[in-house]
Motif scaffolding. Structure first.
Motif, PDB file in Angstrom:
ATOM      1  N   ILE A 159     -48.314  13.649 -26.982  1.00  0.00           N
ATOM      2  CA  ILE A 159     -49.243  13.916 -25.871  1.00  0.00           C
ATOM      3  C   ILE A 159     -48.585  14.842 -24.851  1.00  0.00           C
ATOM      4  O   ILE A 159     -49.208  15.803 -24.384  1.00  0.00           O
ATOM      5  N   ARG A 160     -47.350  14.574 -24.527  1.00  0.00           N
ATOM      6  CA  ARG A 160     -46.637  15.398 -23.539  1.00  0.00           C
ATOM      7  C   ARG A 160     -46.484  16.841 -24.020  1.00  0.00           C
ATOM      8  O   ARG A 160     -46.673  17.785 -23.245  1.00  0.00           O
ATOM      9  N   ILE A 161     -46.156  17.016 -25.277  1.00  0.00           N
ATOM     10  CA  ILE A 161     -46.031  18.368 -25.847  1.00  0.00           C
ATOM     11  C   ILE A 161     -47.379  19.064 -25.846  1.00  0.00           C
ATOM     12  O   ILE A 161     -47.482  20.248 -25.521  1.00  0.00           O
ATOM     13  N   ALA A 162     -48.432  18.340 -26.205  1.00  0.00           N
ATOM     14  CA  ALA A 162     -49.779  18.919 -26.216  1.00  0.00           C
ATOM     15  C   ALA A 162     -50.176  19.382 -24.817  1.00  0.00           C
ATOM     16  O   ALA A 162     -50.705  20.493 -24.643  1.00  0.00           O
ATOM     17  N   VAL A 163     -49.926  18.547 -23.815  1.00  0.00           N
ATOM     18  CA  VAL A 163     -50.257  18.922 -22.434  1.00  0.00           C
ATOM     19  C   VAL A 163     -49.461  20.153 -22.018  1.00  0.00           C
ATOM     20  O   VAL A 163     -50.001  21.084 -21.419  1.00  0.00           O
ATOM     21  N   TYR A 164     -48.184  20.194 -22.366  1.00  0.00           N
ATOM     22  CA  TYR A 164     -47.337  21.340 -22.046  1.00  0.00           C
ATOM     23  C   TYR A 164     -47.881  22.618 -22.691  1.00  0.00           C
ATOM     24  O   TYR A 164     -47.983  23.664 -22.042  1.00  0.00           O
ATOM     25  N   LEU A 165     -48.226  22.533 -23.972  1.00  0.00           N
ATOM     26  CA  LEU A 165     -48.735  23.708 -24.688  1.00  0.00           C
ATOM     27  C   LEU A 165     -50.071  24.177 -24.106  1.00  0.00           C
ATOM     28  O   LEU A 165     -50.309  25.380 -23.993  1.00  0.00           O
ATOM     29  N   ILE A 166     -50.926  23.243 -23.744  1.00  0.00           N
ATOM     30  CA  ILE A 166     -52.212  23.609 -23.137  1.00  0.00           C
ATOM     31  C   ILE A 166     -51.982  24.317 -21.807  1.00  0.00           C
ATOM     32  O   ILE A 166     -52.605  25.344 -21.511  1.00  0.00           O
ATOM     33  N   LYS A 167     -51.051  23.793 -21.007  1.00  0.00           N
ATOM     34  CA  LYS A 167     -50.740  24.444 -19.728  1.00  0.00           C
ATOM     35  C   LYS A 167     -50.194  25.850 -19.942  1.00  0.00           C
ATOM     36  O   LYS A 167     -50.561  26.779 -19.223  1.00  0.00           O
ATOM     37  N   GLN A 168     -49.321  26.003 -20.915  1.00  0.00           N
ATOM     38  CA  GLN A 168     -48.756  27.323 -21.201  1.00  0.00           C
ATOM     39  C   GLN A 168     -49.847  28.294 -21.655  1.00  0.00           C
ATOM     40  O   GLN A 168     -49.873  29.452 -21.252  1.00  0.00           O
ATOM     41  N   TYR A 169     -50.745  27.811 -22.493  1.00  0.00           N
ATOM     42  CA  TYR A 169     -51.832  28.637 -23.001  1.00  0.00           C
ATOM     43  C   TYR A 169     -52.760  29.078 -21.861  1.00  0.00           C
ATOM     44  O   TYR A 169     -53.154  30.243 -21.780  1.00  0.00           O
ATOM     45  N   THR A 170     -53.097  28.136 -20.973  1.00  0.00           N
ATOM     46  CA  THR A 170     -54.004  28.494 -19.868  1.00  0.00           C
ATOM     47  C   THR A 170     -53.331  29.445 -18.887  1.00  0.00           C
ATOM     48  O   THR A 170     -53.986  30.295 -18.305  1.00  0.00           O
ATOM     49  N   LYS A 171     -52.039  29.320 -18.683  1.00  0.00           N
ATOM     50  CA  LYS A 171     -51.313  30.261 -17.809  1.00  0.00           C
ATOM     51  C   LYS A 171     -51.360  31.660 -18.393  1.00  0.00           C
ATOM     52  O   LYS A 171     -51.583  32.635 -17.664  1.00  0.00           O
ATOM     53  N   LYS A 172     -51.164  31.783 -19.690  1.00  0.00           N
ATOM     54  CA  LYS A 172     -51.187  33.088 -20.335  1.00  0.00           C
ATOM     55  C   LYS A 172     -52.573  33.714 -20.251  1.00  0.00           C
ATOM     56  O   LYS A 172     -52.709  34.921 -20.048  1.00  0.00           O
ATOM     57  N   ARG A 173     -53.595  32.903 -20.387  1.00  0.00           N
ATOM     58  CA  ARG A 173     -54.966  33.431 -20.291  1.00  0.00           C
ATOM     59  C   ARG A 173     -55.270  33.902 -18.889  1.00  0.00           C
ATOM     60  O   ARG A 173     -55.940  34.923 -18.708  1.00  0.00           O
ATOM     61  N   LYS A 174     -54.798  33.196 -17.880  1.00  0.00           N
ATOM     62  CA  LYS A 174     -55.005  33.598 -16.494  1.00  0.00           C
ATOM     63  C   LYS A 174     -54.294  34.907 -16.201  1.00  0.00           C
ATOM     64  O   LYS A 174     -54.827  35.780 -15.516  1.00  0.00           O
ATOM     65  N   VAL A 175     -53.102  35.061 -16.723  1.00  0.00           N
ATOM     66  CA  VAL A 175     -52.330  36.292 -16.501  1.00  0.00           C
ATOM     67  C   VAL A 175     -53.019  37.472 -17.165  1.00  0.00           C
ATOM     68  O   VAL A 175     -53.120  38.551 -16.605  1.00  0.00           O
ATOM     69  N   LYS A 176     -53.564  37.294 -18.363  1.00  0.00           N
ATOM     70  CA  LYS A 176     -54.252  38.367 -19.083  1.00  0.00           C
ATOM     71  C   LYS A 176     -55.521  38.789 -18.372  1.00  0.00           C
ATOM     72  O   LYS A 176     -55.919  39.950 -18.409  1.00  0.00           O
ATOM     73  N   LYS A 177     -56.229  37.861 -17.715  1.00  0.00           N
ATOM     74  CA  LYS A 177     -57.467  38.196 -17.013  1.00  0.00           C
ATOM     75  C   LYS A 177     -57.190  39.037 -15.771  1.00  0.00           C
ATOM     76  O   LYS A 177     -58.011  39.819 -15.361  1.00  0.00           O
ATOM     77  N   LEU A 178     -56.034  38.834 -15.165  1.00  0.00           N
ATOM     78  CA  LEU A 178     -55.700  39.604 -13.955  1.00  0.00           C
ATOM     79  C   LEU A 178     -55.396  41.001 -14.362  1.00  0.00           C
ATOM     80  O   LEU A 178     -55.683  42.008 -14.088  1.00  0.00           O
TER      81      LEU A 178
END
Length: 135
Positions: A116-135
């Motif tokens: 669960i902890r790894i999944a949450v970490y990976l989801i956070k990393q994925y959403t950060k990358k998507r936010k950076v790409k949108k900017l």
């Protein structure tokens, strides 16, 4: 389980007798309490030194690893205590398999926690990358 504990008790008692004989043979008339003070003190500081080195190294990478080791150690003491209590009070069976089952239960649930902890970490990393790409 009882046989293992009895074998360990015999070994500890044999080592204890050797320490008493050696201390008396060398001219030191140390009491049992004084020997315990010295020997347990030395064993404790050696364990502390090893633990200190290990935990300092682990702290560079993960506090979770330190928490796991601490929890695992406390659980070992608890499950052994429970089994010994069952033997003394005759309210249950003192079995090594119970200790193993309890430890496996902790390891199983801990693995679920890690997933669960790894999944949450990976989801956070994925959403950060998507936010950076949108900017």
């Amino acid at each position: 389980m009882v046989a293992i504990i009895k074998a360990l008790m015999r070994a500890v008692n044999d080592i204890h007798d050797v320490f008493i004989q050696k201390s008396q043979g060398s001219g030191f008339n140390l009491t049992d309490k004084q020997l315990h003070f010295i020997i347990i003190g030395i064993i404790g500081i050696l364990i502390f030194a090893g633990t200190q080195m290990l935990f300092k190294w682990l702290a560079k990478y993960s506090i979770t690893a330190i928490s796991f080791i601490y929890t695992f150690t406390v659980l070992l003491v608890i499950v052994f205590g429970i089994e010994i209590e069952q033997k003394i009070t005759k309210r249950g069976n003192m079995e090594f398999a119970d200790i193993v089952a309890g430890i496996w239960g902790f390891l199983y649930i801990f693995i679920i926690y890690l997933i669960i902890r790894i999944a949450v970490y990976l989801i956070k990393q994925y959403t950060k990358k998507r936010k950076v790409k949108k900017l």
